[in-house]
Design a protein around this motif. Structure first.
Motif, short mmCIF file in Angstrom:
data_model
loop_
_atom_site.label_atom_id
_atom_site.label_comp_id
_atom_site.label_asym_id
_atom_site.label_seq_id
_atom_site.Cartn_x
_atom_site.Cartn_y
_atom_site.Cartn_z
N CYS A 4 0.90 -1.30 0.08
CA CYS A 4 -0.06 -0.12 -0.13
C CYS A 4 0.79 1.20 -0.11
CB CYS A 4 -0.71 -0.01 1.34
SG CYS A 4 -1.88 1.60 1.48
N VAL A 74 -5.03 -0.89 3.75
CA VAL A 74 -3.86 -1.16 4.57
C VAL A 74 -4.26 -2.76 5.10
CG1 VAL A 74 -3.23 -0.79 7.25
CG2 VAL A 74 -3.35 1.25 5.62
N SER A 77 -2.52 -5.19 2.79
CA SER A 77 -1.05 -4.99 2.43
C SER A 77 -0.22 -5.29 3.62
CB SER A 77 -0.81 -3.62 2.04
OG SER A 77 -1.66 -3.15 1.13
N ASN A 80 3.32 -0.93 4.22
CA ASN A 80 2.45 0.24 4.04
C ASN A 80 3.46 1.49 3.84
OD1 ASN A 80 -0.47 -0.41 4.53
ND2 ASN A 80 1.09 -1.56 5.93
N ILE A 106 -3.44 4.22 9.97
CA ILE A 106 -2.58 2.87 9.86
C ILE A 106 -3.04 2.17 11.03
CG2 ILE A 106 -0.83 1.51 9.51
CD1 ILE A 106 0.12 3.70 7.66
N LYS A 114 2.30 -5.27 10.37
CA LYS A 114 2.51 -4.56 9.18
C LYS A 114 3.86 -3.97 9.26
CE LYS A 114 -1.83 -4.75 7.92
NZ LYS A 114 -2.32 -5.59 6.70
N ILE A 116 5.52 -0.48 8.33
CA ILE A 116 5.33 1.17 8.06
C ILE A 116 6.34 1.84 7.69
CG2 ILE A 116 4.15 3.07 8.81
CD1 ILE A 116 2.91 1.27 11.05
#
Length: 449
Positions: A4, A74, A77, A80, A106, A114, A116
Motif C-alpha cells: 500500500c 492497509v 497490505s 505500507n 494505519i 504491518k 510501516i
C-alpha cells in the motif's frame, strides 16, 4: 508482495508504479477523490517521462490500483509506505501533520503485522513519532498488534524518476529489526539484479542521509554559482573553470553547472529543514544558512542583468520593454514550478515594469496557477519573440539548445540574449551578431587590478 502506498503525489505514484512493474500488487491511496478517479481513467496528475505508460500497463495487468479507502488498503497490505507531503512550516521546519495523520489511520485500520515505511522526506526522529502515533491508536482499540517502522528515503530526480527507481544508485533502508530488513531486501531485490546497491543502517542515520545528500548537492550548486558571479567580475570563463576543477576526481563534474539558482520540491525545503533541525539541537549550521541566502540572491542575478542592460533609470526602469522567456519549470523534463527560479525572475521583471511572454514545453498549466494573466503564454517557442526586446533563457530544455538563431534575430527588436543556463558558445553568438549575456562567461576585465 502486497503493498500500500499512501499519497499519490510525485513520490508515491512513481514508487507504487515501479513496485507494480516489478511484479508486486500495489494499491495507491489518496484523499483526493478527483485525483484517484483521474488515475483510474489514466489521467496522470504530474508530468514525468515514461510514467503514464507504466501506470496504464500495470493497471491493465491488474497489479496497480487506486483508491481513497485507506482502511481496506492497509488491511490487504504487508508493507505500507507513507508518501505524503512534508511542506515547510513558517520557521522552515518540516510539517509532519500529514505523515502523523496517516500513521494514526494505519493504527486504526491494521489487523495484523504491518511494516510501516516512511518514504516521505522527514526529519531525524520522525520514525519514533510514527511509532508512538500507531501505538496510541492500537491502545485506544485495546489491541496488541506487532508492527515495525522503517525509514526508506527516496532519491529520485524529477525528469529521470523511473530510471532512478528501477536502476538506483543506492537504496537506503533504516531499520533495527533483522526480519524487517530481510523483507525490505526481498522487496527491492528486483532492482538489484546487476549489483547490490542496498544499504541498511539504523533508522536515524537513514533519516539523516536524505537531508545530508540534498544539502550537499545544494551546497555544490551554490558554490559554483558564486564562482560564476566572481568570474563575471574577474573576466574569467566559469565553464573553463568547471572543466579545470571537475577533472579532479575528488570533485567531479556533476552539479557544477552555474545558473540562476536551485529550486524544486526538495533542495529548498530540505536545506531549510536541516538547518532548523540543527537549530533545535542548539547547533548553528552556518554553512546551510549561507547556502540558502546565496541561492535566494542568485535568483535575482538574471533580472538584475536585464535591468542594468535595458533599464532607463526611472521608477519602473523596464516600462515599455517586452521580455521573452524560454523555460518556466525549475528544471527540464518536469512541469514542477515549486520554488522555480523563473518565479523570482519573472516577478522581478514585472515589478520593474516589463511585459513578459513565456514558453515552456510542459509547465504552462502550472505557471498559470502562479502568474495567472499577468504574463502571456505560448506553446510555440518562437511565437513569443516578435517585438520582444530580449530573449531570456531560464530552464535548459533540450528544445532550446539548438534553435534557429537567424529566426530569433529576425524576430527580436534587439539581437539580445540573456542566458541563465549557459546553453550557447559566446563566440558563436557574437559572430552571429548577438549580444550574449550568460552566467559567469562575460566578464569585462579584472575588477581587482
Amino acid at each position: 508482495m502486497k503493498i500500500c502506498v499512501i499519497g499519490s503525489g510525485y513520490v508515491g505514484l512513481v514508487a507504487g508504479t515501479c513496485f507494480a512493474e516489478s511484479g508486486n500488487n500495489v494499491i495507491c491511496v489518496d484523499v483526493d477523490q478527483e485525483k484517484i478517479e483521474g488515475l483510474k481513467r489514466g489521467v496522470i496528475p504530474i508530468y514525468e517521462p515514461g510514467l503514464k505508460e507504466l501506470v496504464l500497463r500495470n493497471c491493465e495487468e491488474g497489479r496497480l490500483s487506486f483508491t481513497t479507502d485507506l482502511d481496506a488498503a492497509v488491511k490487504e497490505s504487508l508493507v505500507n509506505f507513507i508518501a505524503v507531503g512534508t511542506p515547510p512550516g513558517a520557521d522552515g521546519s518540516a510539517d509532519l501533520q500529514y505523515v502523523l495523520n496517516v500513521a494514526r489511520s494505519i493504527g486504526q485500520a491494521m489487523d495484523g503485522f504491518k511494516i510501516i515505511v516512511d518514504k516521505s522526506t522527514v526529519p531525524v526522529g520522525t520514525a519514533d513519532k510514527v511509532r508512538i502515533a500507531v501505538a496510541e491508536e492500537l491502545a485506544k482499540r485495546g489491541v496488541d498488534i506487532e508492527f515495525d517502522v522503517v525509514s526508506n528515503p527516496e532519491f529520485l530526480k524529477e525528469g529521470a524518476a523511473i530510471d532512478d527507481f528501477m536502476k538506483p544508485d543506492r537504496v537506503v533502508i533504516g531499520t533495527d529489526n533483522v526480519r524487517t530488513a530481510e523483507i525490505m531486501k526481498e522487496l527491492y531485490s528486483a532492482f538489484m539484479r546487476k549489483s547490490n546497491r542496498l544499504i541498511t543502517m539504523d533508522i536515524r542515520s537513514a533519516e539523516m542521509t536524505k537531508y545530508a545528500a540534498n544539502a550537499m548537492l545544494a551546497t555544490k550548486i551554490t558554490f559554483m554559482n558564486q564562482i560564476a558571479n566572481l568570474c563575471d567580475l574577474m573576466g574569467a570563463d566559469v565553464m573553463a573553470v568547471r572543466e579545470g576543477i571537475g577533472s579532479d576526481s575528488r570533485i567531479g563534474y556533476d552539479f557544477l553547472f552555474p545558473g540562476v539558482g536551485y529550486g524544486g520540491s526538495c533542495f529548498p525545503k530540505d536545506v531549510k529543514a536541516l538547518a532548523k533541525t540543527a537549530e533545535e539541537c542548539d547547533y548553528d549550521f552556518i554553512l546551510l544558512k549561507a547556502v540558502e541566502e546565496a541561492n535566494t540572491r542568485q535568483k535575482r542575478v538574471l533580472s538584475d542583468k536585464i535591468a542594468a542592460r535595458l533599464g532607463n533609470g526611472e521608477a519602473k526602469p523596464l516600462a515599455g520593454k517586452t521580455i521573452a522567456i524560454w523555460g518556466l519549470s525549475f528544471k527540464p523534463r518536469t512541469d514542477d514550478m515549486r520554488d522555480a527560479p523563473s518565479v523570482t525572475i519573472i516577478n522581478a521583471l514585472l515589478e520593474l515594469g516589463a511585459q513578459v511572454r513565456a514558453h515552456d514545453p510542459e509547465a504552462i498549466k502550472e505557471a498559470k496557477k502562479v502568474f495567472g494573466e499577468r504574463i502571456s503564454y505560448s506553446h510555440n517557442q518562437y511565437e513569443i519573440l516578435p517585438g520582444a526586446d530580449a530573449l531570456v533563457i531560464i530552464t535548459e530544455w533540450n528544445e532550446y539548445r539548438n534553435p534557429d538563431f537567424d529566426r530569433i534575430k529576425s524576430l527580436l527588436v534587439n539581437p539580445l540574449i540573456f542566458d541563465g543556463r549557459n546553453l550557447y558558445q559566446p563566440n558563436r553568438l557574437r559572430l552571429e551578431g548577438f549580444e550574449y549575456l550568460p552566467i559567469g562567461r562575460n566578464g569585462k576585465g579584472a575588477c581587482c587590478e
